[in-house]
Design an enzyme around this catalytic site. Structure first.
Site, PDB file in Angstrom:
ATOM      1  CG  ASP A  37     -19.712 -31.384 -39.850  1.00  0.00           C
ATOM      2  OD1 ASP A  37     -19.808 -31.034 -41.027  1.00  0.00           O
ATOM      3  OD2 ASP A  37     -20.113 -32.491 -39.437  1.00  0.00           O
ATOM      4  CD  GLN A  44     -35.403 -66.669 -30.375  1.00  0.00           C
ATOM      5  OE1 GLN A  44     -35.019 -67.583 -29.656  1.00  0.00           O
ATOM      6  NE2 GLN A  44     -35.300 -65.400 -30.025  1.00  0.00           N
ATOM      7  CB  THR A  83     -24.691 -38.829 -47.098  1.00  0.00           C
ATOM      8  OG1 THR A  83     -25.908 -38.131 -47.339  1.00  0.00           O
ATOM      9  CG2 THR A  83     -23.591 -38.315 -47.988  1.00  0.00           C
ATOM     10  CG  ASP A  96     -44.990 -56.393 -38.182  1.00  0.00           C
ATOM     11  OD1 ASP A  96     -44.764 -56.595 -39.396  1.00  0.00           O
ATOM     12  OD2 ASP A  96     -44.393 -56.972 -37.279  1.00  0.00           O
TER      13      ASP A  96
HETATM   14  N1  LIG Z   1     -49.448 -65.985 -26.915  1.00  0.00           N
HETATM   15  C1  LIG Z   1     -48.635 -66.856 -27.509  1.00  0.00           C
HETATM   16  N2  LIG Z   1     -48.891 -68.183 -27.450  1.00  0.00           N
HETATM   17  C2  LIG Z   1     -48.065 -69.067 -28.074  1.00  0.00           C
HETATM   18  N3  LIG Z   1     -46.968 -68.728 -28.767  1.00  0.00           N
HETATM   19  C3  LIG Z   1     -46.647 -67.434 -28.862  1.00  0.00           C
HETATM   20  C4  LIG Z   1     -47.466 -66.433 -28.240  1.00  0.00           C
HETATM   21  N4  LIG Z   1     -46.912 -65.233 -28.506  1.00  0.00           N
HETATM   22  C5  LIG Z   1     -45.813 -65.472 -29.247  1.00  0.00           C
HETATM   23  N5  LIG Z   1     -45.645 -66.783 -29.475  1.00  0.00           N
HETATM   24  C6  LIG Z   1     -44.566 -67.418 -30.245  1.00  0.00           C
HETATM   25  O1  LIG Z   1     -43.378 -66.669 -30.107  1.00  0.00           O
HETATM   26  C7  LIG Z   1     -42.956 -66.136 -31.375  1.00  0.00           C
HETATM   27  C8  LIG Z   1     -42.380 -64.758 -31.181  1.00  0.00           C
HETATM   28  O2  LIG Z   1     -43.375 -63.887 -30.678  1.00  0.00           O
HETATM   29  P1  LIG Z   1     -43.504 -62.412 -31.224  1.00  0.00           P
HETATM   30  O3  LIG Z   1     -43.816 -62.449 -32.674  1.00  0.00           O
HETATM   31  O4  LIG Z   1     -44.452 -61.663 -30.363  1.00  0.00           O
HETATM   32  O5  LIG Z   1     -42.015 -61.936 -30.934  1.00  0.00           O
HETATM   33  P2  LIG Z   1     -41.192 -60.778 -31.547  1.00  0.00           P
HETATM   34  O6  LIG Z   1     -39.826 -60.865 -30.958  1.00  0.00           O
HETATM   35  O7  LIG Z   1     -41.935 -59.507 -31.389  1.00  0.00           O
HETATM   36  O8  LIG Z   1     -41.130 -61.221 -33.048  1.00  0.00           O
HETATM   37  P3  LIG Z   1     -40.983 -60.391 -34.386  1.00  0.00           P
HETATM   38  O9  LIG Z   1     -39.637 -60.761 -34.867  1.00  0.00           O
HETATM   39  O10 LIG Z   1     -42.065 -60.968 -35.257  1.00  0.00           O
HETATM   40  O11 LIG Z   1     -41.190 -58.948 -34.077  1.00  0.00           O
HETATM   41  C9  LIG Z   1     -44.195 -66.176 -32.239  1.00  0.00           C
HETATM   42  O12 LIG Z   1     -43.881 -66.241 -33.600  1.00  0.00           O
HETATM   43  C10 LIG Z   1     -44.891 -67.438 -31.728  1.00  0.00           C
HETATM   44  O13 LIG Z   1     -44.329 -68.591 -32.298  1.00  0.00           O
HETATM   45 CA   LIG Z   2     -42.648 -57.943 -32.793  1.00  0.00          CA
HETATM   46 CA   LIG Z   3     -29.732 -40.776 -46.804  1.00  0.00          CA
END
Ligand SMILES: Nc1ncnc2c1ncn2[C@@H]1O[C@H](COP(=O)(O)OP(=O)(O)OP(=O)(O)O)[C@@H](O)[C@H]1O
Ligand SMILES: [Ca+2]
Ligand SMILES: [Ca+2]
Ligand SMILES: [Ca+2]
Length: 438
Positions: A326, A36, A366, A152
């Site tokens: 504004d 996730q 601000t 990142d």
């Molecule tokens: N190719 C893959 N194979 C297995 N697991 C995966 C793969 N890609 C992503 N995951 C799992 O899903 C999670 C989330 O993927 P990813 O980091 O791409 O999502 P995101 O929503 O972009 O996350 P972030 O919050 O890091 O931006 C990863 O941390 C990993 O556990």
């Molecule tokens: Ca991401």
């Molecule tokens: Ca500012």
């Protein structure tokens, strides 16, 4: 009474991909959840025609609130395609879109996260570190040579492709990556605080940021801190390693070693330079702490992001436009507070303040409209220490000032963390995190 200014609909057209696609479920059998992130949930899936297993990152379109968010997802897909030939970049198979999700089907990486694997192994040497560094910086070099800035780079964004000993490490997440032109400088503050380069905080940077690597940094240290090679475990580290780290952490972007330069450094190139002897156990235990903290922080961030419902965020966005009568593009704290009260928002003063502070990146007092939107909509992209504290109160259900095991367990269940991960987290968690200092 003056009627509020009418807001034109900010809703973007509902498509991320330029063309309609076949239905994901016509071609793939969906399996269990693998992970996730802030934007995506990743599932195991199997292609019906071939029986080959893949990972599918499903990004909920409800989380995409403005045109830029749509563009971001489309760019992530393009960049994955662009880099797909590299053996250390997860290979994208295809993208699918329906009314609710954009799905990125990609190569399955079943070998787990970089840190988890190192910690599990229980030992680690400079030579192993050099090998991993070569892979990671190799991805960076490939990105740069193809005109992509990653922005990142962090251990969570690298997975091993299989559980085998000789597994290949792969970059999986290009959500913050962008195409850049040589000589072009950027100013958006993105990335994770632990790894951010000083010039990003100064809002003027180029691809050199991808080479800056640090695991001991908070912003102040990043901007002003000195490298400390005197404390443990540094005295036991090879001179060659320290030489490379100094060059990578050069505060001056123009003088900083390039990705290519790193790949040519003796510590990386010459197999005999990085010692094979096990590193001091302090190194491993620090890695453990760090990885446990990161997991807790990630969860905390999701708590923060989810505490603000999407309706609330959407409403805030409109409200901000309305407040800025504004059209100056700036909103003060008082304006924000009054406006929120007017629409009957029940955000507490401290929460409004939190929003202000998070958004006011230059501490001007601000908030520019753009600044605010970026901060509220991308809370997930800006990890901040305070969020952890704010989240504390969420976990601390009975307000006792302590987070009990039960409360953590409940939270982990809510957020889909496995019990074993929780145990690890608790074992490794510095006590200061569970018991707030005041
Ligand atoms: N190719 C893959 N194979 C297995 N697991 C995966 C793969 N890609 C992503 N995951 C799992 O899903 C999670 C989330 O993927 P990813 O980091 O791409 O999502 P995101 O929503 O972009 O996350 P972030 O919050 O890091 O931006 C990863 O941390 C990993 O556990
Ligand atoms: Ca991401
Ligand atoms: Ca500012
Ligand atoms: Ca990620």
């Amino acid at each position: 009474m003056k009627r509020p200014t009418q807001i034109s609909s900010l809703k973007p057209s509902n498509a991320v991909l330029p063309h309609p696609t076949p239905r994901l479920r016509d071609h793939f059998l969906m399996g269990k959840k693998l992970g996730q992130g802030q934007f995506g949930t990743t599932y195991f899936c199997r292609e019906k025609s071939t029986g080959i297993d893949y990972a599918c990152k499903s990004i909920s379109k409800r989380k995409l609130l403005c045109k830029e968010d749509y563009d971001d997802v489309w760019r992530e897909i393009q960049i994955m395609h662009h880099l797909s030939e590299h053996q250390c970049v997860v290979r994208i198979k295809g993208a699918y879109e329906d009314n609710i999700f954009v799905h990125l089907v990609m190569e399955l990486c079943a070998g787990g996260e970089l840190f988890d694997r190192i910690v599990q192994k229980g030992h680690y040497s400079e030579r192993e570190a050099a090998k991993l560094m070569k892979t990671i910086v190799g991805v960076v070099e490939a990105c740069h040579s193809l005109g992509v800035m990653h922005r990142d780079l962090k251990p969570e964004n690298f997975l091993f492709d299989t559980p085998a000993e000789d597994a290949q490490l792969k970059a999986i997440d290009f959500g913050l990556s962008i195409f850049y032109k040589p000589g072009q400088y950027l100013s958006d503050v993105v990335g994770s605080p632990y790894y951010v380069a000083p010039e990003v905080l100064h809002k003027h940077y180029g691809p050199e940021i991808d080479v800056w690597k640090s695991d001991s940094g908070i912003f102040r240290q990043i901007l002003r801190g000195k490298l400390d090679f005197e404390s443990e475990p540094w005295p036991g580290i090879s001179e060659s390693a320290k030489d490379l780290i100094k060059k990578m952490l050069d505060r001056r972007p123009q003088q900083r070693i390039t990705a290519h330069g790193v790949l040519c450094h003796p510590w990386i190139v010459d197999d005999r330079v990085a010692p094979d002897k096990p590193l001091d156990s302090a190194v491993l235990s620090r890695l453990k702490h760090f990885s446990a903290m990161n997991k807790l922080k990630k969860m905390a961030l999701r708590v923060i992001a989810e505490r603000l419902s999407e309706d609330e965020i959407g409403g805030l966005k409109q409200l901000f436009k309305m407040l800025d009568t504004d059209n100056s593009g700036t909103i003060t704290f008082e304006e924000l507070k009054q406006g929120l009260r007017k629409v009957g928002s029940n955000l507490m003063e401290s929460e409004i303040k939190e929003l202000m502070d998070a958004a006011d990146t230059d501490s001007s007092g601000t908030i520019e409209y753009g600044e605010f939107l970026a901060a509220t909509l991308h809370l997930n992209k800006i990890e901040r220490e305070e969020n952890l504290l704010a989240a504390f109160t969420f976990f601390d259900k009975d307000g006792s000032g302590y987070i009990t095991m039960d409360e953590l367990q409940q939270a982990c269940k809510d957020f889909g963390l496995r019990d074993t991960q929780l145990d690890e987290m608790i074992k490794e968690m510095p006590l200061a995190l569970i018991i707030p200092s005041d």
